[in-house]
Design an enzyme around this catalytic site. Structure first.
Site, short mmCIF file in Angstrom:
data_model
loop_
_atom_site.label_atom_id
_atom_site.label_comp_id
_atom_site.label_asym_id
_atom_site.label_seq_id
_atom_site.Cartn_x
_atom_site.Cartn_y
_atom_site.Cartn_z
N TRP A 1 -9.03 5.35 -0.27
CA TRP A 1 -9.49 6.03 -1.62
C TRP A 1 -8.83 5.77 -2.83
O TRP A 1 -7.53 5.23 -2.72
CB TRP A 1 -9.54 7.66 -1.40
CG TRP A 1 -8.41 8.31 -1.03
CD1 TRP A 1 -7.02 8.49 -1.61
CD2 TRP A 1 -8.05 8.85 0.28
NE1 TRP A 1 -6.14 9.13 -0.84
CE2 TRP A 1 -6.77 9.27 0.34
CE3 TRP A 1 -8.56 8.97 1.31
CZ2 TRP A 1 -5.91 9.83 1.25
CZ3 TRP A 1 -8.03 9.43 2.61
CH2 TRP A 1 -6.72 9.98 2.40
N ARG B 1 -0.13 4.72 3.02
CA ARG B 1 0.07 4.42 4.50
C ARG B 1 0.17 5.47 5.30
O ARG B 1 0.39 5.22 6.42
CB ARG B 1 0.94 3.02 4.66
CG ARG B 1 0.51 1.89 4.40
CD ARG B 1 1.43 0.98 4.56
NE ARG B 1 2.58 0.60 3.37
CZ ARG B 1 3.80 -0.15 3.45
NH1 ARG B 1 4.15 -0.42 4.77
NH2 ARG B 1 4.61 -0.09 2.56
N CYS C 1 0.73 -1.18 -0.05
CA CYS C 1 0.15 -0.13 -0.04
C CYS C 1 0.81 1.13 -0.02
O CYS C 1 1.72 1.59 0.95
CB CYS C 1 -0.82 0.11 1.19
SG CYS C 1 -1.81 1.54 1.37
N GLU D 1 -4.97 3.24 -10.61
CA GLU D 1 -5.83 2.02 -10.55
C GLU D 1 -6.88 1.62 -11.47
O GLU D 1 -7.03 0.60 -11.69
CB GLU D 1 -6.15 2.12 -9.05
CG GLU D 1 -5.16 2.04 -7.98
CD GLU D 1 -5.85 1.81 -6.40
OE1 GLU D 1 -6.20 2.75 -5.94
OE2 GLU D 1 -5.91 0.67 -6.16
N1 ARG Z 1 -6.61 -1.81 -7.16
C1 ARG Z 1 -7.96 -2.06 -6.65
C2 ARG Z 1 -9.01 -1.69 -7.39
O1 ARG Z 1 -8.69 -0.86 -8.53
C3 ARG Z 1 -8.16 -1.52 -5.33
C4 ARG Z 1 -7.06 -1.64 -4.23
C5 ARG Z 1 -7.02 -0.61 -3.02
N2 ARG Z 1 -6.82 0.58 -3.46
C6 ARG Z 1 -6.92 1.68 -2.63
N3 ARG Z 1 -6.83 2.75 -3.10
N4 ARG Z 1 -7.16 1.49 -1.38
O2 ARG Z 1 -10.17 -1.81 -7.22
#
Ligand code: ARG
Length: 384
Positions: free
Chosen positions: A261, A90, A87, A266
């Site tokens: 968030w 953090r 992560c 991602e």
């Molecule tokens: N990578 C994952 C997704 O796209 C989420 C993982 C957690 N990500 C976060 N920003 N807390 O759904």
């Protein structure tokens, strides 16, 4: 675990022996946890280490497990986040909000709490990192489990010709829930929210549809390209991982959904872009008028930037918290520094920390990190 009548009878003569045979909490793990909590000054004012330790020892001897105090649960969950080597976010581990729902065991009530988790976490757009902790495994009675990888995910429908509508990552899961009785919407779409699958007590897992007001989604538009909105893309605002058991001081909480968030990449550079996910780069490149006949035009890279920009722009426009990979990289390095100043290691998994877009342009790229230790606790464990 299933308790058959034979096992119960066999166990009756000596209950305490039975509990110690069946996943009784290891006192050493409880001790190590409390030791660290007291050492970090996270214990309640005036609480004495020896007193609490004796209490826990007695409780484990009698019942095979022990109950965390609210302060222990909160500290444990926060440190589990702090220990999450993959992560990048953090820095804010201390701000994790804990919803203590250890007494909620009925599947429908669990589903209701998951919906409330989502409503409270989004807080009108200012997303708040939150964890909801349901009952732990105890010797003789497993805690509830949420089978979904995240509370909100989109169905993937595989057709006979091999094509997929929706998120290809979840074709297997979508088939499973259909076998359990889930009926997709009459007109299947690319973003159909999957039902929650909750296993609590004996029998088949149960399905629950999330109420629409618990599922906030952001429609995706692009700041410059008007055609982008026409793609009809969207994504859910809150990433809430629900299949990683939380282990604290020897106690396992199999259902402890948690959220932070999103980082724009991602969604824009992975979920919507990966060939084995929504695979949208060829579509976006085409609409941008790029030459996709040669890799050397870098059409993938150019489309990737615009897709991620659209995600970022849309979340900003909707007033939903979203980080960008440059800012988050700096924050992560501040976190690392803080941890080192506090005399702690901060293990990190380079391949997860470095963003999938412009890696070398972010500060986290240019160094190595302490190797993660899979036996480190407290932790969010890999899904079973
Ligand atoms: N990578 C994952 C997704 O796209 C989420 C993982 C957690 N990500 C976060 N920003 N807390 O759904």
């Amino acid at each position: 675990m299933t308790v058959t009548p034979e096992r119960v009878t066999a166990a009756l003569p000596c209950y305490s022996q039975r509990v110690s045979e069946e996943r009784s909490v290891d006192f050493a793990e409880a001790e190590e946890f409390l030791d660290r909590m007291f050492a970090e000054g996270a214990a309640e004012e005036g609480e004495r280490f020896e007193t609490r330790l004796a209490q826990v020892r007695a409780e484990i001897r009698e019942t095979g497990t022990y109950r965390h105090t609210p302060a222990e649960l909160a500290y444990g969950a926060r440190v589990a986040w702090r220990n999450s080597a993959r992560c990048i976010g953090r820095l804010y581990w201390r701000s994790l909000r804990i919803r203590d729902r250890r007494r909620v065991t009925d599947p429908a009530a669990i589903a209701g709490e998951c919906a409330d988790h989502l409503r409270q976490a989004i807080r009108g757009g200012r997303i708040r990192p939150t964890v909801t902790v349901f009952a732990p495994d105890t010797p003789g009675a497993p805690g509830p489990r949420i089978r979904n990888e995240q509370l909100i995910r989109y169905a993937g429908y595989r057709f006979e010709d091999g094509s997929v509508l929706g998120d290809p990552r979840y074709t297997g899961f979508t088939e499973q829930v259909r076998r359990l009785g889930w009926r997709p919407p009459e007109r299947k779409g690319s973003f159909d929210v999957l039902p929650l699958v909750i296993e609590a007590g004996p029998g088949e897992p149960r399905l629950f549809t999330l109420p629409p007001d618990a599922v906030v989604e952001v429609p995706l538009t692009h700041p410059d390209h008007r055609w982008f909105a026409g793609l009809g893309l969207r994504w859910h605002a809150v990433p809430a991982i629900s299949d990683m058991p939380l282990e604290i001081g020897g106690v396992t909480y199999p259902a402890a959904p948690f959220n932070g968030w999103y980082l724009g990449t991602e969604i824009g550079a992975r979920n919507l872009a990966d060939a084995q996910r929504y695979d949208l780069l060829p579509v976006v490149a085409e609409l941008m008028g790029l030459d996709t006949t040669s890799e050397r035009t870098l059409w993938r890279d150019r489309a990737l930037v615009e897709l991620t920009l659209a995600v970022q722009h849309s979340f900003d426009a909707a007033g939903v918290t979203m980080a960008d990979h440059h800012t988050e990289s700096h924050r992560f390095l501040s976190h690392l520094e803080r941890e080192e100043r506090a005399g702690r290691r901060c293990p990190a998994d380079w391949s997860w920390i470095v963003p999938p877009l412009s890696g070398g342009q972010t500060a986290v790229f240019h160094r190595y990190y302490d190797e993660p230790d899979p036996s480190e606790r407290p932790a969010f464990l890999p899904p079973p």
